[in-house]
Design an enzyme around this catalytic site. Structure first.
Site, PDB file in Angstrom:
ATOM      1  N   ASN A   1     108.317  49.340  59.534  1.00 28.15           N
ATOM      2  CA  ASN A   1     109.061  49.041  60.758  1.00 28.15           C
ATOM      3  C   ASN A   1     109.312  50.307  61.565  1.00 28.15           C
ATOM      4  OD1 ASN A   1     109.840  46.149  61.146  1.00 28.15           O
ATOM      5  ND2 ASN A   1     110.488  46.379  59.029  1.00 28.15           N
TER       6      ASN A   1
ATOM      7  N   MET B   1     109.914  43.644  55.676  1.00 29.90           N
ATOM      8  CA  MET B   1     109.575  45.053  55.792  1.00 29.90           C
ATOM      9  C   MET B   1     108.169  45.170  56.374  1.00 29.90           C
ATOM     10  SD  MET B   1     111.138  43.976  52.856  1.00 29.90           S
ATOM     11  CE  MET B   1     110.173  44.275  51.386  1.00 29.90           C
TER      12      MET B   1
ATOM     13  N   LYS C   1     107.893  46.855  45.957  1.00 34.32           N
ATOM     14  CA  LYS C   1     108.620  45.708  46.462  1.00 34.32           C
ATOM     15  C   LYS C   1     108.269  44.494  45.607  1.00 34.32           C
ATOM     16  CE  LYS C   1     110.215  48.032  49.970  1.00 34.32           C
ATOM     17  NZ  LYS C   1     111.593  48.593  49.874  1.00 34.32           N
TER      18      LYS C   1
ATOM     19  N   CYS D   1     107.998  53.386  55.650  1.00 35.10           N
ATOM     20  CA  CYS D   1     108.691  52.283  56.308  1.00 35.10           C
ATOM     21  C   CYS D   1     107.802  51.806  57.445  1.00 35.10           C
ATOM     22  CB  CYS D   1     110.052  52.709  56.841  1.00 35.10           C
ATOM     23  SG  CYS D   1     110.862  51.390  57.794  1.00 35.10           S
TER      24      CYS D   1
ATOM     25  N   SER E   1     114.293  44.103  49.076  1.00 36.36           N
ATOM     26  CA  SER E   1     114.266  45.527  49.433  1.00 36.36           C
ATOM     27  C   SER E   1     115.549  46.182  48.956  1.00 36.36           C
ATOM     28  CB  SER E   1     114.128  45.690  50.952  1.00 36.36           C
ATOM     29  OG  SER E   1     114.110  47.063  51.309  1.00 36.36           O
TER      30      SER E   1
ATOM     31  N   LYS F   1     118.103  54.812  56.550  1.00 37.19           N
ATOM     32  CA  LYS F   1     116.781  55.401  56.635  1.00 37.19           C
ATOM     33  C   LYS F   1     116.794  56.689  57.457  1.00 37.19           C
ATOM     34  CE  LYS F   1     114.631  50.786  56.534  1.00 37.19           C
ATOM     35  NZ  LYS F   1     113.629  50.849  55.482  1.00 37.19           N
TER      36      LYS F   1
ATOM     37  N   HIS G   1     115.570  40.825  51.891  1.00 32.78           N
ATOM     38  CA  HIS G   1     115.493  41.393  53.236  1.00 32.78           C
ATOM     39  C   HIS G   1     115.780  40.322  54.273  1.00 32.78           C
ATOM     40  CE1 HIS G   1     113.713  43.500  56.720  1.00 32.78           C
ATOM     41  NE2 HIS G   1     113.920  44.603  56.030  1.00 32.78           N
TER      42      HIS G   1
ATOM     43  N   SER H   1     114.258  47.590  61.607  1.00 34.82           N
ATOM     44  CA  SER H   1     114.992  48.651  60.921  1.00 34.82           C
ATOM     45  C   SER H   1     115.593  49.624  61.929  1.00 34.82           C
ATOM     46  CB  SER H   1     114.067  49.426  59.969  1.00 34.82           C
ATOM     47  OG  SER H   1     113.639  48.630  58.890  1.00 34.82           O
TER      48      SER H   1
END
Length: 398
Positions: free
Chosen positions: A106, A318, A278, A104, A309, A70, A314, A19
């Site tokens: 990531n 994630m 999710k 998040c 996502s 994000k 995705h 990400s």
């Protein structure tokens, strides 16, 4: 003709795992944005370039995908035994909405490096060479994350030979520990298995009755079997994301699962909860070719997982969903565990659209309940750009 000036805010653009996001120190934000509310949300949306009816986020820092829309706010922590507080905002692309309901995983890998480089960690604690352990309070979900950040010559080491499928270039490894990742039992939808079962029959009008594992660990996630919805688990983005009927089906399953988990009160409330839960589908190991052209062999993985996502498949996985996968794999009888062959296990390697990922979790029984003490995985992080974000003042005031 009157015009509004742009304000500028110190910020860092970082990749964390698969990400990217815009990172701020809380103290650098305008005073009204240092507290939750409409001003903060409007400011972050304008930074990212949302809402954008074109779906491109051309007039902002977003990349028009869930992985790149994000924002992160980090501050020194006032909590005992923690270094920093980390708040994550998932910005909707075409809607005027910032979802604060989850983490998040990531970008969690970038929080420690950002905190060190931004002066949020006392310099005396940072080794000249070695590993700096950063204890992070994840404010969205009220959980602790421990990041082990490599340090070389007193600075964060960002380059290295750690390879992460879904990221083009190697970098330095940042191991993460997600402590007690399951939700606390404090109300509807908040326990690790909100329904009390590791597998449920989920009735979804227009789809059918599906077996589902609904778990709240890392991030609330609904797992279904790929075969039950007409897939093999080897699918790449284009096959799913170019099919409007498939996307609508997944959103319908997600809405009914969220209602069953107690995360929403009415089906229509799912529109205001894009980030969580999710939805993912699992399958036993099989050969396939990842999006990079890399061959993934069935003997390389324990199972296959594909996850949605923000309404799209995705491109990799994630980080928070990986925690949910590792946790569910460690608990006998879940659909994730069964797809991996069943039985007790502390680690699992799964195949995703970009390749493979290994994640671990430590689970044990406590009476009739399952308890997971930690989940572990490695990511990498890198500063892409640092300096000032420019934001039109009228956008920040809207």
């Amino acid at each position: 003709m009157t015009h509004s000036p742009q304000i500028r805010i110190a910020a860092t653009y970082m990749r964390g795992g698969t990400s990217k996001g815009v990172f701020f120190r809380l103290e650098d934000l305008p005073d009204p944005a240092r507290v939750p509310g409409a001003f903060r949300d409007a400011l972050l949306m304008r930074v990212i370039g949302s809402p954008d009816p074109y779906g491109k986020q051309i007039d902002g820092m977003g990349g028009a995908t869930s992985s790149t829309s994000k924002t992160v706010i980090v501050s020194r922590s006032t909590r005992p035994d923690h270094d920093v507080d980390y708040l994550f905002g998932q910005v909707a692309i075409d809607k005027a909405f910032v979802d604060w309901s989850g983490n998040c995983g990531n970008l969690s890998a970038a929080v420690g490096p950002f905190a060190i480089a931004s002066g949020l960690i006392d310099a005396a604690r940072i080794p000249l060479n070695g590993i700096m352990t950063v204890r992070i309070w994840q404010a969205n979900i009220g959980k602790t994350i421990i990041a082990h950040v490599p340090i070389t010559n007193g600075s964060v080491q960002e380059t290295g030979d750690f390879e992460l499928d879904g990221v083009t270039f190697p970098a330095a490894e940042v191991p993460l520990e997600f402590i007690d990742p399951a939700a606390d039992d404090e109300g509807p939808g908040s326990s690790m298995f909100p329904t009390g079962q590791v597998v449920d029959d989920l009735d979804v009008p227009g789809v059918g009755t599906l077996q589902a594992t609904m778990i709240n660990a890392g991030i609330p996630t609904i797992f279904v079997n790929a075969a039950s919805i007409g897939y093999k688990g080897t699918e790449l983005q284009e096959m799913i994301n170019s099919d409007p009927d498939a996307l609508a089906m997944f959103e319908t399953i997600r809405a009914h699962g969220a209602l069953r988990m107690g995360l929403i009160d009415r089906l229509e409330d799912i529109a205001t909860r894009q980030h969580t839960p999710k939805i993912a589908f699992v399958a036993p190991p099989a050969d396939y070719v990842a999006s990079s052209g890399k061959a993934v062999r069935r003997h390389d993985v324990d199972l296959l997982v594909r996850a949605m996502s923000m309404g799209k498949l995705h491109h990799a996985m994630m980080g928070t969903a990986a925690v949910a996968i590792g946790t569910a794999a460690a608990i006998p009888g879940t659909l994730v565990n069964l797809a991996a062959g069943g039985g007790a296990r502390e680690t699992v390697r799964f195949g995703h659209p970009s390749g493979t990922l290994r994640v671990g979790a430590q689970a044990k029984r406590d009476g009739d309940e399952w308890v997971v003490t930690k989940a572990l995985m490695s990511r990498s992080a890198r500063v892409l750009m640092e300096g000032w974000i420019r934001v039109p003042l009228d956008g920040a005031e809207s």
